[in-house]
Write a protein that holds these residues in place. Sequence first.
Motif, mmCIF file in Angstrom:
data_model
loop_
_atom_site.group_PDB
_atom_site.id
_atom_site.type_symbol
_atom_site.label_atom_id
_atom_site.label_comp_id
_atom_site.label_asym_id
_atom_site.label_seq_id
_atom_site.Cartn_x
_atom_site.Cartn_y
_atom_site.Cartn_z
ATOM 1 N N ALA A 16 -18.403 -32.919 -21.348
ATOM 2 C CA ALA A 16 -19.271 -31.747 -21.441
ATOM 3 C C ALA A 16 -20.305 -31.741 -20.318
ATOM 4 O O ALA A 16 -20.613 -30.689 -19.744
ATOM 5 N N LEU A 17 -20.829 -32.920 -19.993
ATOM 6 C CA LEU A 17 -21.831 -33.009 -18.930
ATOM 7 C C LEU A 17 -21.227 -32.678 -17.569
ATOM 8 O O LEU A 17 -21.868 -32.034 -16.729
ATOM 9 N N LYS A 18 -19.989 -33.078 -17.347
ATOM 10 C CA LYS A 18 -19.308 -32.728 -16.093
ATOM 11 C C LYS A 18 -19.189 -31.211 -15.960
ATOM 12 O O LYS A 18 -19.389 -30.654 -14.873
ATOM 13 N N MET A 19 -18.849 -30.556 -17.061
ATOM 14 C CA MET A 19 -18.746 -29.097 -17.013
ATOM 15 C C MET A 19 -20.112 -28.469 -16.724
ATOM 16 O O MET A 19 -20.222 -27.540 -15.905
ATOM 17 N N ALA A 20 -21.153 -28.984 -17.372
ATOM 18 C CA ALA A 20 -22.500 -28.461 -17.136
ATOM 19 C C ALA A 20 -22.898 -28.632 -15.674
ATOM 20 O O ALA A 20 -23.492 -27.732 -15.061
ATOM 21 N N ARG A 21 -22.573 -29.768 -15.094
ATOM 22 C CA ARG A 21 -22.909 -30.016 -13.685
ATOM 23 C C ARG A 21 -22.140 -29.107 -12.753
ATOM 24 O O ARG A 21 -22.629 -28.712 -11.694
ATOM 25 N N MET A 22 -20.908 -28.764 -13.132
ATOM 26 C CA MET A 22 -20.130 -27.830 -12.333
ATOM 27 C C MET A 22 -20.799 -26.466 -12.283
ATOM 28 O O MET A 22 -20.969 -25.867 -11.212
ATOM 29 N N PHE A 23 -21.210 -25.950 -13.457
ATOM 30 C CA PHE A 23 -21.912 -24.669 -13.469
ATOM 31 C C PHE A 23 -23.203 -24.756 -12.656
ATOM 32 O O PHE A 23 -23.539 -23.826 -11.915
ATOM 33 N N ALA A 24 -23.931 -25.850 -12.788
ATOM 34 C CA ALA A 24 -25.197 -26.007 -12.060
ATOM 35 C C ALA A 24 -24.965 -26.023 -10.555
ATOM 36 O O ALA A 24 -25.775 -25.483 -9.792
ATOM 37 N N ALA A 25 -23.867 -26.635 -10.101
ATOM 38 C CA ALA A 25 -23.573 -26.684 -8.663
ATOM 39 C C ALA A 25 -23.333 -25.287 -8.103
ATOM 40 O O ALA A 25 -23.752 -24.972 -6.981
ATOM 41 N N ILE A 26 -22.659 -24.435 -8.878
ATOM 42 C CA ILE A 26 -22.434 -23.057 -8.431
ATOM 43 C C ILE A 26 -23.738 -22.276 -8.475
ATOM 44 O O ILE A 26 -24.101 -21.577 -7.525
ATOM 45 N N ASN A 27 -24.461 -22.416 -9.571
ATOM 46 C CA ASN A 27 -25.702 -21.668 -9.753
ATOM 47 C C ASN A 27 -26.736 -22.006 -8.678
ATOM 48 O O ASN A 27 -27.459 -21.121 -8.200
#
Length: 259
Positions: free
Chosen positions: A83-94
Amino acid sequence: MSSLSLHIADGIARVILNRPERHNAFDARLIDDLEDTFTLLGRDTNVRVIVLTHAGVNFCAGADLEWMAASASKPQTANREDALKMARMFAAINACPKPVIGLVRGKAIGGGVGLVACCDIVIAAPDASFCLSEVRLGLIPVVISPFVLAKIGTSQARRFMISAEAFDALTAVRIGLIHEVCVDGEATLTTLIAALLRNAPKAMAEVKTLLADVAGKAIDDDLLSLCADRIAARRASFEGMEGVAAFLGKRKADWVPND
Protein backbone atom coordinates in the motif's frame (compact mmCIF):
# COMPACT_ATOMS: atom_id res chain seq x y z
CA MET A 1 5.02 -6.67 -22.85
CA SER A 2 6.01 -3.67 -20.73
CA SER A 3 3.41 -2.26 -18.36
CA LEU A 4 4.41 1.24 -19.43
CA SER A 5 5.56 2.86 -22.67
CA LEU A 6 7.63 6.04 -22.76
CA HIS A 7 8.25 8.26 -25.78
CA ILE A 8 10.29 11.47 -25.57
CA ALA A 9 10.59 13.96 -28.44
CA ASP A 10 11.17 17.72 -28.56
CA GLY A 11 11.03 18.04 -24.79
CA ILE A 12 7.67 16.24 -24.48
CA ALA A 13 7.50 12.93 -22.63
CA ARG A 14 4.49 10.75 -23.30
CA VAL A 15 3.92 8.15 -20.58
CA ILE A 16 1.47 5.48 -21.75
CA LEU A 17 -0.23 3.00 -19.43
CA ASN A 18 0.22 -0.24 -21.34
CA ARG A 19 -1.86 -3.03 -19.80
CA PRO A 20 -4.90 -2.71 -22.07
CA GLU A 21 -5.83 -6.36 -21.58
CA ARG A 22 -6.31 -5.54 -17.87
CA HIS A 23 -7.79 -2.08 -18.53
CA ASN A 24 -4.46 -0.62 -17.32
CA ALA A 25 -5.08 -1.79 -13.76
CA PHE A 26 -2.24 -1.40 -11.28
CA ASP A 27 -0.05 -4.31 -10.33
CA ALA A 28 3.32 -4.23 -8.55
CA ARG A 29 5.22 -3.73 -11.80
CA LEU A 30 3.10 -0.86 -13.08
CA ILE A 31 3.27 0.86 -9.69
CA ASP A 32 7.07 0.62 -9.65
CA ASP A 33 7.35 1.66 -13.29
CA LEU A 34 5.19 4.76 -12.78
CA GLU A 35 7.10 5.92 -9.70
CA ASP A 36 10.50 5.34 -11.33
CA THR A 37 9.46 6.98 -14.61
CA PHE A 38 8.05 10.14 -13.06
CA THR A 39 11.01 10.47 -10.71
CA LEU A 40 13.46 10.24 -13.61
CA LEU A 41 11.45 12.56 -15.87
CA GLY A 42 11.24 15.09 -13.06
CA ARG A 43 15.04 15.22 -12.97
CA ASP A 44 15.55 15.28 -16.76
CA THR A 45 16.31 18.87 -17.75
CA ASN A 46 15.53 18.06 -21.39
CA VAL A 47 11.91 17.19 -20.56
CA ARG A 48 9.60 20.22 -20.35
CA VAL A 49 6.11 18.64 -20.32
CA ILE A 50 4.79 15.17 -19.45
CA VAL A 51 1.64 13.65 -20.94
CA LEU A 52 0.05 10.72 -19.09
CA THR A 53 -2.26 8.67 -21.28
CA HIS A 54 -3.09 5.07 -22.05
CA ALA A 55 -3.30 2.23 -24.53
CA GLY A 56 -6.66 0.57 -25.09
CA VAL A 57 -10.21 1.65 -24.49
CA ASN A 58 -10.05 2.55 -20.79
CA PHE A 59 -7.71 4.87 -18.92
CA CYS A 60 -7.25 2.86 -15.72
CA ALA A 61 -9.42 0.41 -13.79
CA GLY A 62 -7.63 1.01 -10.49
CA ALA A 63 -5.92 -1.81 -8.63
CA ASP A 64 -5.73 -5.19 -10.35
CA LEU A 65 -7.99 -7.36 -8.18
CA GLU A 66 -5.71 -10.39 -8.46
CA TRP A 67 -2.73 -8.34 -7.30
CA MET A 68 -4.81 -6.81 -4.50
CA ALA A 69 -5.99 -10.22 -3.32
CA ALA A 70 -2.41 -11.45 -3.29
CA SER A 71 -1.37 -8.42 -1.22
CA ALA A 72 -4.22 -9.01 1.23
CA SER A 73 -3.03 -12.57 1.83
CA LYS A 74 0.47 -11.44 2.82
CA PRO A 75 1.53 -10.75 6.41
CA GLN A 76 0.39 -7.34 7.64
CA THR A 77 3.81 -5.69 7.24
CA ALA A 78 4.14 -6.82 3.61
CA ASN A 79 0.53 -5.86 2.86
CA ARG A 80 1.19 -2.41 4.31
CA GLU A 81 4.40 -2.07 2.27
CA ASP A 82 2.46 -2.75 -0.95
CA ALA A 83 0.00 0.00 0.00
CA LEU A 84 2.85 2.38 0.81
CA LYS A 85 4.47 1.73 -2.57
CA MET A 86 1.22 2.70 -4.26
CA ALA A 87 0.96 5.85 -2.14
CA ARG A 88 4.52 6.81 -3.08
CA MET A 89 3.73 6.29 -6.75
CA PHE A 90 0.84 8.75 -6.59
CA ALA A 91 3.02 11.20 -4.64
CA ALA A 92 5.77 11.00 -7.29
CA ILE A 93 3.30 11.99 -10.01
CA ASN A 94 1.63 14.65 -7.89
CA ALA A 95 4.93 16.28 -6.88
CA CYS A 96 6.65 15.96 -10.26
CA PRO A 97 8.21 19.37 -11.00
CA LYS A 98 7.17 19.24 -14.66
CA PRO A 99 3.65 20.06 -15.88
CA VAL A 100 1.73 16.78 -16.10
CA ILE A 101 -1.18 16.62 -18.54
CA GLY A 102 -3.65 13.74 -18.34
CA LEU A 103 -5.30 12.63 -21.59
CA VAL A 104 -8.21 10.37 -20.67
CA ARG A 105 -10.62 8.19 -22.62
CA GLY A 106 -12.99 5.52 -21.36
CA LYS A 107 -13.19 4.58 -17.70
CA ALA A 108 -11.12 5.78 -14.75
CA ILE A 109 -12.04 3.73 -11.71
CA GLY A 110 -10.74 3.85 -8.13
CA GLY A 111 -7.01 4.42 -8.32
CA GLY A 112 -7.51 5.55 -11.91
CA VAL A 113 -9.34 8.56 -10.49
CA GLY A 114 -6.32 9.01 -8.21
CA LEU A 115 -4.07 9.22 -11.27
CA VAL A 116 -6.36 11.83 -12.81
CA ALA A 117 -6.29 13.84 -9.57
CA CYS A 118 -2.47 13.86 -9.58
CA CYS A 119 -2.29 15.49 -13.03
CA ASP A 120 -1.97 19.28 -13.25
CA ILE A 121 -4.22 19.58 -16.28
CA VAL A 122 -6.67 16.94 -17.54
CA ILE A 123 -8.27 16.67 -20.97
CA ALA A 124 -10.96 14.01 -21.31
CA ALA A 125 -12.92 12.58 -24.20
CA PRO A 126 -16.72 12.89 -24.13
CA ASP A 127 -16.99 9.16 -23.40
CA ALA A 128 -14.81 9.35 -20.29
CA SER A 129 -16.37 8.25 -17.02
CA PHE A 130 -15.16 8.18 -13.45
CA CYS A 131 -16.00 6.13 -10.37
CA LEU A 132 -14.63 5.91 -6.84
CA SER A 133 -15.88 2.37 -6.49
CA GLU A 134 -13.92 1.08 -3.50
CA VAL A 135 -16.83 0.78 -1.05
CA ARG A 136 -18.59 -1.65 -3.40
CA LEU A 137 -15.70 -4.03 -2.68
CA GLY A 138 -15.73 -3.40 1.05
CA LEU A 139 -12.66 -1.16 0.71
CA ILE A 140 -12.05 2.58 1.05
CA PRO A 141 -10.18 4.97 -1.29
CA VAL A 142 -7.68 5.84 1.39
CA VAL A 143 -4.40 5.87 -0.58
CA ILE A 144 -5.77 8.27 -3.19
CA SER A 145 -7.75 10.38 -0.72
CA PRO A 146 -5.16 13.19 -0.23
CA PHE A 147 -4.93 13.75 -3.97
CA VAL A 148 -8.65 13.48 -4.71
CA LEU A 149 -9.55 15.79 -1.80
CA ALA A 150 -7.06 18.37 -3.05
CA LYS A 151 -8.76 18.30 -6.46
CA ILE A 152 -12.49 18.11 -5.74
CA GLY A 153 -12.83 19.12 -2.07
CA THR A 154 -14.46 17.38 0.85
CA SER A 155 -18.09 17.87 -0.16
CA GLN A 156 -17.79 16.19 -3.56
CA ALA A 157 -15.48 13.51 -2.15
CA ARG A 158 -18.05 12.65 0.51
CA ARG A 159 -20.70 12.11 -2.14
CA PHE A 160 -18.72 10.10 -4.66
CA MET A 161 -16.57 8.10 -2.23
CA ILE A 162 -19.62 7.03 -0.22
CA SER A 163 -22.08 6.51 -3.09
CA ALA A 164 -19.62 4.90 -5.55
CA GLU A 165 -21.72 6.46 -8.33
CA ALA A 166 -20.17 6.65 -11.76
CA PHE A 167 -20.10 10.17 -13.19
CA ASP A 168 -19.47 11.53 -16.66
CA ALA A 169 -16.88 13.92 -18.03
CA LEU A 170 -19.11 16.99 -17.75
CA THR A 171 -19.68 16.27 -14.06
CA ALA A 172 -15.93 15.77 -13.65
CA VAL A 173 -15.38 19.27 -15.06
CA ARG A 174 -18.04 20.74 -12.78
CA ILE A 175 -16.48 19.30 -9.62
CA GLY A 176 -12.95 20.20 -10.64
CA LEU A 177 -11.48 16.75 -11.28
CA ILE A 178 -10.74 17.51 -14.94
CA HIS A 179 -10.49 20.71 -16.95
CA GLU A 180 -11.77 20.15 -20.48
CA VAL A 181 -13.93 17.73 -22.45
CA CYS A 182 -12.75 17.55 -26.05
CA VAL A 183 -13.71 15.44 -29.04
CA ASP A 184 -10.21 16.00 -30.46
CA GLY A 185 -8.05 15.74 -27.37
CA GLU A 186 -4.82 15.59 -29.36
CA ALA A 187 -5.50 18.96 -31.00
CA THR A 188 -6.25 20.54 -27.63
CA LEU A 189 -3.13 18.89 -26.21
CA THR A 190 -0.96 20.37 -28.99
CA THR A 191 -2.25 23.88 -28.27
CA LEU A 192 -1.77 23.45 -24.54
CA ILE A 193 1.79 22.14 -24.89
CA ALA A 194 2.70 25.12 -27.09
CA ALA A 195 1.45 27.44 -24.34
CA LEU A 196 3.39 25.60 -21.61
CA LEU A 197 6.63 25.74 -23.61
CA ARG A 198 6.45 29.54 -23.54
CA ASN A 199 6.63 29.46 -19.73
CA ALA A 200 9.74 29.37 -17.56
CA PRO A 201 10.37 25.74 -16.51
CA LYS A 202 11.55 26.40 -12.96
CA ALA A 203 8.80 28.97 -12.40
CA MET A 204 6.15 26.37 -13.28
CA ALA A 205 7.80 23.89 -10.90
CA GLU A 206 7.78 26.49 -8.14
CA VAL A 207 4.10 27.21 -8.72
CA LYS A 208 3.42 23.57 -7.86
CA THR A 209 5.40 23.73 -4.62
CA LEU A 210 3.89 27.11 -3.78
CA LEU A 211 0.34 25.80 -4.07
CA ALA A 212 1.21 22.80 -1.89
CA ASP A 213 2.68 25.12 0.75
CA VAL A 214 -0.14 27.70 0.67
CA ALA A 215 -3.27 25.57 0.27
CA GLY A 216 -5.40 25.45 3.39
CA LYS A 217 -3.13 27.73 5.41
CA ALA A 218 -4.43 30.63 7.47
CA ILE A 219 -3.65 34.05 6.01
CA ASP A 220 -1.36 35.24 8.78
CA ASP A 221 2.06 36.86 9.12
CA ASP A 222 3.86 33.54 8.58
CA LEU A 223 2.08 32.92 5.29
CA LEU A 224 2.60 36.50 4.10
CA SER A 225 6.29 36.20 4.98
CA LEU A 226 6.57 32.95 3.04
CA CYS A 227 4.98 34.58 -0.02
CA ALA A 228 7.24 37.63 0.20
CA ASP A 229 10.32 35.41 0.44
CA ARG A 230 9.28 33.38 -2.59
CA ILE A 231 8.62 36.33 -4.90
CA ALA A 232 11.77 38.15 -3.80
CA ALA A 233 13.83 35.07 -4.63
CA ARG A 234 12.06 34.60 -7.96
CA ARG A 235 12.59 38.24 -8.98
CA ALA A 236 16.32 37.80 -8.39
CA SER A 237 16.51 34.41 -10.13
CA PHE A 238 17.91 33.94 -13.63
CA GLU A 239 14.45 33.14 -14.98
CA GLY A 240 12.91 36.15 -13.30
CA MET A 241 15.49 38.56 -14.65
CA GLU A 242 15.59 36.94 -18.09
CA GLY A 243 11.79 36.94 -18.42
CA VAL A 244 11.44 40.62 -17.55
CA ALA A 245 14.39 41.56 -19.79
CA ALA A 246 12.92 39.61 -22.70
CA PHE A 247 9.54 41.28 -22.26
CA LEU A 248 11.05 44.77 -22.09
CA GLY A 249 13.34 43.98 -25.03
CA LYS A 250 10.44 42.59 -27.07
CA ARG A 251 12.22 39.29 -27.65
CA LYS A 252 11.69 35.66 -26.71
CA ALA A 253 13.01 34.48 -23.37
CA ASP A 254 15.76 31.89 -23.71
CA TRP A 255 13.50 28.99 -22.71
CA VAL A 256 10.98 29.62 -25.50
CA PRO A 257 11.58 27.19 -28.41
CA ASN A 258 12.10 28.52 -31.89
CA ASP A 259 9.07 28.28 -34.16
